[in-house]
Scaffold this motif. Structure first.
Motif, short mmCIF file in Angstrom:
data_model
loop_
_atom_site.label_atom_id
_atom_site.label_comp_id
_atom_site.label_asym_id
_atom_site.label_seq_id
_atom_site.Cartn_x
_atom_site.Cartn_y
_atom_site.Cartn_z
N GLY A 77 -11.69 4.95 10.13
CA GLY A 77 -12.03 4.66 8.76
C GLY A 77 -11.02 3.78 8.04
N GLY A 78 -10.31 2.91 8.77
CA GLY A 78 -9.33 2.04 8.15
C GLY A 78 -8.00 2.69 7.88
N LEU A 79 -7.79 3.95 8.32
CA LEU A 79 -6.54 4.66 8.11
C LEU A 79 -5.99 5.14 9.44
CD1 LEU A 79 -7.49 6.84 4.99
CD2 LEU A 79 -6.12 4.75 5.00
N SER A 80 -4.67 5.29 9.49
CA SER A 80 -3.99 5.80 10.68
C SER A 80 -3.04 6.91 10.26
CB SER A 80 -3.21 4.69 11.39
OG SER A 80 -4.08 3.68 11.88
N GLU A 81 -3.02 7.97 11.04
CA GLU A 81 -2.09 9.06 10.78
C GLU A 81 -0.71 8.69 11.33
OE1 GLU A 81 -1.56 13.83 11.81
OE2 GLU A 81 -2.81 12.53 13.06
N VAL A 82 0.31 8.94 10.53
CA VAL A 82 1.68 8.67 10.93
C VAL A 82 2.35 10.01 11.21
CG1 VAL A 82 3.89 7.66 10.28
CG2 VAL A 82 1.77 6.56 9.59
N VAL B 290 -1.57 5.92 6.50
CA VAL B 290 -1.21 4.55 6.17
C VAL B 290 -2.41 3.67 6.52
CG1 VAL B 290 -0.23 4.08 8.44
CG2 VAL B 290 0.55 2.76 6.48
N PRO B 291 -2.66 2.60 5.75
CA PRO B 291 -3.76 1.71 6.12
C PRO B 291 -3.54 1.12 7.51
CG PRO B 291 -3.04 1.26 3.88
CD PRO B 291 -2.05 2.22 4.47
N SER B 292 -4.58 1.11 8.30
CA SER B 292 -4.47 0.59 9.67
C SER B 292 -4.10 -0.88 9.69
CB SER B 292 -5.78 0.82 10.43
OG SER B 292 -6.05 2.20 10.56
N ASP B 293 -4.47 -1.63 8.62
CA ASP B 293 -4.15 -3.05 8.62
C ASP B 293 -2.70 -3.32 8.27
OD1 ASP B 293 -4.13 -2.45 5.96
OD2 ASP B 293 -5.61 -3.94 5.35
N ALA B 294 -1.92 -2.25 8.05
CA ALA B 294 -0.48 -2.43 7.82
C ALA B 294 0.34 -2.19 9.08
CB ALA B 294 -0.01 -1.49 6.71
N ARG C 175 -7.33 0.53 -1.47
CA ARG C 175 -7.19 -0.71 -0.70
C ARG C 175 -8.31 -0.82 0.31
NH1 ARG C 175 -3.39 -4.46 0.54
NH2 ARG C 175 -3.56 -5.41 2.60
N ALA C 176 -9.00 -1.95 0.31
CA ALA C 176 -10.10 -2.13 1.27
C ALA C 176 -9.54 -2.41 2.65
CB ALA C 176 -10.98 -3.30 0.82
N PRO C 177 -9.95 -1.66 3.65
CA PRO C 177 -9.43 -1.90 4.99
C PRO C 177 -9.91 -3.23 5.54
CG PRO C 177 -11.23 -0.32 5.05
CD PRO C 177 -10.93 -0.57 3.62
N SER C 178 -9.06 -3.84 6.31
CA SER C 178 -9.41 -5.12 6.91
C SER C 178 -10.48 -4.92 7.94
CB SER C 178 -8.18 -5.78 7.54
OG SER C 178 -7.71 -4.97 8.57
N SER D 131 0.85 -1.20 0.00
CA SER D 131 0.00 0.00 0.00
C SER D 131 0.87 1.24 0.00
CB SER D 131 -0.92 0.01 1.23
OG SER D 131 -1.78 -1.10 1.22
N ALA D 132 0.47 2.20 -0.80
CA ALA D 132 1.21 3.46 -0.87
C ALA D 132 0.76 4.40 0.24
CB ALA D 132 0.99 4.11 -2.23
N VAL D 133 1.70 4.99 0.94
CA VAL D 133 1.39 6.00 1.94
C VAL D 133 1.00 7.29 1.23
CG1 VAL D 133 2.32 7.33 3.87
CG2 VAL D 133 3.01 4.94 3.54
#
Length: 437
Positions: free
Chosen positions: A394-399, A359-363, A433-436, A62-64
């Motif tokens: 929403g399946g995303l996390s701030e880095v 970044v996707p939270s599932d990563a 990318r669909a979040p887990s 997944s691309a950041v």
């Protein structure tokens, strides 16, 4: 000792139907054909397996990305007015008329239920008669008994004056010897009796006057009669049940002929006013909530329709059984389709970050621990990269630290990945990318 002599393999038979000359040619070229086939097979296997051996497995990465990000708390609840009113009766009676229907809008003071009131009206008439009697008694005391008592006092005073004059004359005659002791004693008794009658008459006058005990008793009786009349009238008023406020009747449990009594709800009124959404929020999100936060909601019956709301109340207590906190949101402009107790989904915006690195939270590995990390693709190798996280949702996390826009990361569920592993990454964006789950 005997040794086993190896037996050469049986030469492959030539194809059937060949002439003698062709058979000799086949025997000559057969070894060269077999060797060429083996080389071709080896080359094909190398072409198929070589990239995997040399470049590593092919994995999805997944691309950041970097963009504006809103953290939301999602919950479900129901529609509710600020309060509900249970309409009941305060007296026992028989229902005479119910002029309204369930679901009907009513105005403040509009009649909802009427009870049979003949008995209550008779009680009011009886109470009014008691009031009239008490007033007549007080009037009689002031207009008749008080003047009569005053006249009795004057008469007793005259009698006392005459008795005292008679005592003075008899005392002079006794001193002159014209009357005896017995006659003088009789006159003295008459004076004592007149004084006693005067005191009694004065007491009766004092009692009958304004502020006296008789007047106080009569005034108290009048007050009691008035109170009884008020009770009777209020009970008569209770025979007509009216709407305490404008609103909508959302329930009706009474029909003409029913015998009703206090303590039973006959109707439920939803007063007109602010519409609110009541939802249960996981207590883990309590620190993110604040009054005034904006939200978007949708009714399950109308999922395509979005309506604006605002957080207006946070319950100070936590539901121990469910581990949740009740919150209420005001809906400033409720649509016409919104109904009482309708199920809604609410998305509360608890934070906003412009141009956040996402970044996707599932990563993310160990996202809820002190040292979260990701597998970052670095020059065709997987590298363990520590990160510092901010908002999530929403399946995303701030880095906040550790990654930049454009970096590639591997999903945490990818198997067989270790630090330093060579690989081939196929990039997809965080949005696609669909979040887990």
């Amino acid at each position: 000792m005997y040794s086993r002599i190896p037996v050469p393999p049986k030469p492959e038979a030539p194809p059937a139907g060949l002439p003698q000359r062709s058979m000799r040619l086949w025997s000559a070229v057969r070894p060269h054909v077999a060797g060429g086939l083996a080389v071709a097979a080896l080359l094909a296997a190398a072409a198929w397996l070589g990239p995997r051996w040399l470049l590593g497995p092919r994995v999805e990465a997944s691309a950041v990305v970097q963009r504006d990000f809103v953290q939301s708390v999602v919950a479900s609840g129901h529609v509710e007015a600020p309060h509900r009113v249970n309409i009941g009766t305060q007296v026992t009676g028989t229902v005479k008329r119910v002029p309204v229907a369930e679901g009907q809008g009513v105005n403040a003071g509009q009649v909802l239920v009427e009870l049979e009131s003949a008995e209550l009206a008779a009680a009011v008439a009886q109470a009014d008669a008691a009031v009239s009697q008490a007033r007549a008694r007080l009037r009689q005391l002031r207009e008749v008994q008080a003047p009569v008592a005053a006249q009795a006092v004057r008469q007793a005073q005259v009698n006392l004056d005459n008795a005292r004059a008679q005592l003075r004359r008899n005392t002079d005659l006794f001193n002159q010897g014209f009357v005896g002791q017995a006659a003088l004693d009789e006159v003295r008794k008459a004076v004592d009796l007149a004084e006693s009658q005067l005191r009694a008459s004065q007491s009766q006058l004092d009692s009958a006057r304004a502020g006296g005990s008789d007047e106080a008793v009569a005034a108290t009786a009048l007050d009691q009669a008035l109170a009884g009349a008020a009770v009777a009238r209020s009970r008569l008023v209770y025979a007509t049940i009216a709407a305490p406020a404008a609103g909508t009747l959302i329930d009706r449990a009474v029909e003409p002929g029913d015998v009703v009594q206090p303590g039973k709800a006959l109707m439920v009124l939803s007063p007109a006013g602010k519409t609110q959404l009541v939802v249960q929020i996981d207590e883990r999100n309590l620190q993110s909530l604040a009054l005034g936060q904006k939200a978007l909601a949708s009714a399950d019956a109308y999922p395509e329709q979005r309506l604006a709301a605002e957080l207006a109340y946070i319950n100070p207590g936590v539901d121990v059984q469910r581990g949740s906190v009740e919150v209420k949101l005001d809906v400033p402009d409720p649509p016409s389709y919104l109904r009482q107790d309708m199920t809604v989904s609410v998305d509360i915006q608890v934070a906003r970050r412009p141009q956040a690195v996402l970044v996707p939270s599932d990563a993310v590995h160990d996202a809820d621990r002190a040292d979260p990390w990701v597998f970052k693709v670095d020059r065709h190798h997987a590298r363990r990269q520590p990160v510092r996280l901010g908002l999530r949702g929403g399946g995303l996390s701030e880095v906040l630290d550790g990654l930049h826009a454009g970096d590639l990361v591997l999903p945490a569920k990818t198997s067989g990945i270790r630090d330093g592993l060579r690989l081939r990454a196929a990039a997809v964006t965080a949005e696609t990318r669909a979040p887990s789950p």
